[in-house]
Write a protein that holds these residues in place. Structure first.
Motif, short mmCIF file in Angstrom:
data_model
loop_
_atom_site.label_atom_id
_atom_site.label_comp_id
_atom_site.label_asym_id
_atom_site.label_seq_id
_atom_site.Cartn_x
_atom_site.Cartn_y
_atom_site.Cartn_z
N ARG A 7 39.16 67.69 32.93
CA ARG A 7 40.67 69.14 33.50
C ARG A 7 38.87 70.19 33.57
N TYR A 8 40.44 71.57 33.88
CA TYR A 8 39.18 72.80 34.20
C TYR A 8 40.52 73.95 32.92
N PRO A 9 39.51 74.57 33.08
CA PRO A 9 39.98 75.74 31.91
C PRO A 9 41.02 76.27 32.58
N HIS A 10 41.87 75.76 34.09
CA HIS A 10 43.24 76.49 33.98
C HIS A 10 44.22 75.63 34.01
N GLN A 11 43.55 74.34 33.50
CA GLN A 11 44.64 73.49 32.50
C GLN A 11 44.93 72.94 31.36
N LEU A 12 44.18 74.33 30.68
CA LEU A 12 43.86 74.23 29.23
C LEU A 12 44.92 75.57 28.38
N SER A 13 45.38 75.50 27.25
CA SER A 13 45.50 76.23 27.21
C SER A 13 44.80 77.31 26.46
N GLY A 14 44.85 78.36 25.81
CA GLY A 14 43.78 79.12 25.64
C GLY A 14 43.46 78.60 23.96
N GLY A 15 43.64 78.03 23.45
CA GLY A 15 43.37 77.34 21.87
C GLY A 15 42.71 76.30 22.47
N GLN A 16 43.50 75.12 23.66
CA GLN A 16 42.16 74.23 23.84
C GLN A 16 40.97 74.51 24.25
N ARG A 17 40.45 75.86 25.01
CA ARG A 17 39.91 76.71 26.07
C ARG A 17 38.68 76.69 24.42
N GLN A 18 39.41 77.73 23.45
CA GLN A 18 38.34 77.87 22.88
C GLN A 18 37.78 76.51 21.66
N ARG A 19 38.20 75.45 22.34
CA ARG A 19 37.97 74.27 21.53
C ARG A 19 36.81 74.18 21.95
N VAL A 20 36.75 73.92 23.48
CA VAL A 20 35.73 73.69 24.08
C VAL A 20 34.51 74.30 24.37
N ALA A 21 34.70 75.92 24.41
CA ALA A 21 33.94 76.86 24.00
C ALA A 21 33.04 76.66 23.02
N ILE A 22 33.75 75.88 21.76
CA ILE A 22 33.04 75.83 20.36
C ILE A 22 32.48 74.26 20.25
N ALA A 23 33.03 72.98 21.48
CA ALA A 23 31.75 72.21 21.47
C ALA A 23 30.92 72.33 22.31
N ARG A 24 30.84 72.99 23.13
CA ARG A 24 29.78 73.59 23.74
C ARG A 24 28.97 74.81 22.84
N ALA A 25 28.93 75.54 22.02
CA ALA A 25 28.37 75.94 21.10
C ALA A 25 27.73 74.46 20.27
N LEU A 26 28.60 73.40 19.83
CA LEU A 26 28.18 72.37 19.24
C LEU A 26 27.07 72.02 19.72
#
Length: 251
Positions: free
Chosen positions: A135-154
């Motif tokens: 999925r792309y960022p526009h297909q995600l909710s704000g909370g889901q986008r932040q989970r992706v950002a956390i996954a990227r950091a991890l």
């Protein structure tokens, strides 16, 4: 894990120089969650950005895991130890890159192998699951986008996470989910957190200790139990705690 001594951070040059942080000092132990609180403009996020290498105009000393940081650059070893999660998850993700592309790029930059397996594990770790991978960022909710950002950091398998208001851009209903996720990840991975927030209830939930900032200076370092009990040593701290308690109508 993190030592900050006599830290000054500024923007611009004389005579227009603005001193954003003045003489900041604190230490964060391995595995600890440490908060930076204060009103807008107090210098909280500026400290995080100086640590991350996003602001080169600073003096003093910053040590990560005992190693002093240079003012002008951060090497690969630094980013394998330290990662940052930003306030706005939409602005921090490339709108034309899928979740898969975001995580794969980060893993490759860190020299990781087994990319497919690692992406699947990262998505599981942040509670998204593999159905979100393409999925792309526009297909995600704000909370889901932040989970992706956390996954990227991890993805870099860091030991220290810099968290810059990680829930302030999210709906109230989603904030608790992200905070609980961060608390679980800290426990599971033995992470150390430095968290900036203007919300004292968030810091009270997430942190062990905190520093209170006013006009670029740290006015007090306190235990979170003292925050919860409203036991501030400085007048400004007591005012901040009282203001966070909310407005109460006169009888």
């Amino acid at each position: 894990m993190l030592t900050v001594q006599d830290l000054d951070v500024w923007f611009g040059h004389a005579p227009d120089r603005v001193d954003a942080v003045k003489g900041a000092e604190f230490r964060v132990a391995q595995g600890e969650s440490f908060g930076l609180v204060g009103e807008s403009g107090s210098g909280k996020s500026t400290i995080l950005r100086a640590i991350a290498g996003l602001i080169p105009s600073w003096s003093g000393q910053i040590k990560v895991d005992g190693k002093p940081l240079a003012t002008d650059r951060r090497d690969r070893a630094f980013f394998k130890t330290v990662q940052m999660v930003f306030q706005d998850p939409y602005a921090s993700l490339h709108p034309r890159h899928s979740v898969d592309a975001v995580l794969a790029e980060t893993l490759r930059l860190q020299g990781m192998d087994r990319i497919d397996q690692r992406i699947a594990q990262l998505l599981d770790d942040v509670g998204l699951g593999r159905g979100f991978r393409f999925r792309y960022p526009h297909q995600l909710s704000g909370g889901q986008r932040q989970r992706v950002a956390i996954a990227r950091a991890l993805a870099a398998e860091p030991r220290l996470l810099l968290l810059d208001e990680p829930t302030s851009a999210l709906d109230v209903s989603v904030q608790a989910e992200i905070l609980n996720l961060l608390a679980d990840l800290r426990s599971e991975h033995g992470l150390t957190y430095l968290m900036v927030s203007h919300d004292l209830s968030v810091v009270g939930h997430m942190c062990d200790r905190l520093a209170v900032m006013q006009h670029g200076r740290i006015v007090e370092v306190m235990e979170v139990d003292d925050l919860r009990a409203g036991r501030g040593q400085q007048n400004y701290t007591r005012q901040l705690i009282a203001a966070s308690a909310g407005y109460s109508a006169p009888a």
